[in-house]
Enzyme design. Structure first.
Site, PDB file in Angstrom:
ATOM      1  N   LEU A 105       0.826  -1.184   0.007  1.00 46.13           N
ATOM      2  CA  LEU A 105      -0.182   0.178   0.006  1.00 46.13           C
ATOM      3  C   LEU A 105       0.907   1.358  -0.224  1.00 46.13           C
ATOM      4  O   LEU A 105       1.830   1.368   0.889  1.00 46.13           O
ATOM      5  CB  LEU A 105      -0.893   0.028   1.225  1.00 46.13           C
ATOM      6  CG  LEU A 105      -2.302  -0.685   1.312  1.00 46.13           C
ATOM      7  CD1 LEU A 105      -2.786  -0.533   2.651  1.00 46.13           C
ATOM      8  CD2 LEU A 105      -3.051  -0.246   0.167  1.00 46.13           C
ATOM      9  N   ASP A 106       0.832   2.160  -0.878  1.00 49.26           N
ATOM     10  CA  ASP A 106       1.577   3.319  -1.042  1.00 49.26           C
ATOM     11  C   ASP A 106       1.717   4.139   0.403  1.00 49.26           C
ATOM     12  O   ASP A 106       0.708   3.844   1.191  1.00 49.26           O
ATOM     13  CB  ASP A 106       1.440   4.041  -2.208  1.00 49.26           C
ATOM     14  CG  ASP A 106       0.060   4.755  -2.040  1.00 49.26           C
ATOM     15  OD1 ASP A 106      -0.201   5.519  -1.267  1.00 49.26           O
ATOM     16  OD2 ASP A 106      -0.598   4.516  -3.198  1.00 49.26           O
ATOM     17  N   LYS A 107       2.634   4.921   0.568  1.00 51.04           N
ATOM     18  CA  LYS A 107       2.647   5.624   1.826  1.00 51.04           C
ATOM     19  C   LYS A 107       1.401   6.482   2.253  1.00 51.04           C
ATOM     20  O   LYS A 107       0.882   6.709   3.313  1.00 51.04           O
ATOM     21  CB  LYS A 107       3.834   6.586   1.488  1.00 51.04           C
ATOM     22  CG  LYS A 107       4.348   7.481   2.795  1.00 51.04           C
ATOM     23  CD  LYS A 107       5.337   8.347   2.625  1.00 51.04           C
ATOM     24  CE  LYS A 107       5.780   9.227   3.948  1.00 51.04           C
ATOM     25  NZ  LYS A 107       6.975   9.887   3.940  1.00 51.04           N
TER      26      LYS A 107
END
Length: 240
Positions: A105-107
């Site tokens: 999951l991206d930041k």
């Protein structure tokens, strides 16, 4: 046994991550850089980023199997490489066993993330013939139209990736306030391209304000608060 399979079986990382580490020259076997596909017995002296993870002629025992459901907060990073900046999931959880995330999951995104030390489980999930659904709730900055929902569901051509996304399920909840519903929708994907939802929305002229993953296969994030995790069984994902 191949070095990537051994690292996976020992709960160090997934096979894919192992191959990446080997390609980057971060794995050494008996003092020499490991090569992709290299065969080992498990008794060799093995180093990861200069730290010994096996050696002195002793076979490393397979660790206790771990599978966690974790609510990744916004701002926490999934990768653990030295070039990353900010807190990563391993630092946030501080689990006593070595574990690593399944997928990313991206930041700036939040929600359900799986972590494990079972390389074979990762392979089982990736090779599963059933559709591996992942459901997200997305909030955008612009008012949503029926045309936008239809284009998202039919597939969007992403120029930077030179491909069209697979058709997917897109819908809006009916039992939420109208002011909230006009800028929020659910999307269920069966593929995981890099920053896929953000890219799809941007292509159609929409900006993602908040992105939350609420389900992976049969498992939901219900009952978890940001930063919390619980141990689960693979049966909860619908796997045997």
């Amino acid at each position: 046994m191949r070095i990537n399979k051994w690292l996976s079986a020992m709960g160090i990382c997934s096979r894919r991550e192992a191959d990446r580490l080997i390609a980057e020259g971060k794995i050494k076997i008996n003092g020499k850089l490991a090569s992709l596909g290299q065969e080992i017995s498990g008794e060799e002296e093995i180093e990861l980023d200069g730290k010994h993870i096996s050696g002195e002629g002793e076979k490393r025992e397979k660790p206790k199997e771990v599978l966690l459901a974790y609510y990744k907060p916004r701002g926490v990073i999934c990768t653990t490489g030295e070039k990353d900046r900010g807190k990563n999931v391993i630092e946030d959880i501080q689990y006593p066993e070595r574990i690593y995330p399944i997928g990313r999951l991206d930041k700036d995104s939040e929600g359900l993330l799986l972590l494990t030390n079972q390389g074979e489980l990762v392979n089982q999930i990736n090779k599963s013939r059933s559709e591996k659904e992942k459901e997200y709730i997305v909030t955008v900055e612009e008012d949503i139209t029926k045309h936008f929902l239809r284009e998202m569901s039919e597939g969007v051509y992403l120029k930077e990736l030179e491909r069209t996304t697979k058709p997917c399920i897109v819908f809006q909840e009916e039992n939420i306030p109208v002011t909230q519903r006009k800028r929020q929708f659910h999307i269920i994907l069966t593929e995981g391209l890099n920053r896929q939802i953000r890219r799809m929305c941007a292509t159609l002229g929409y900006t993602v304000k908040r992105l939350k993953r609420v389900r992976i296969m049969n498992l939901t994030v219900d009952g978890l608060k940001p930063g919390e995790y619980r141990e689960i069984r693979k049966e909860e994902l619908g796997l045997k």
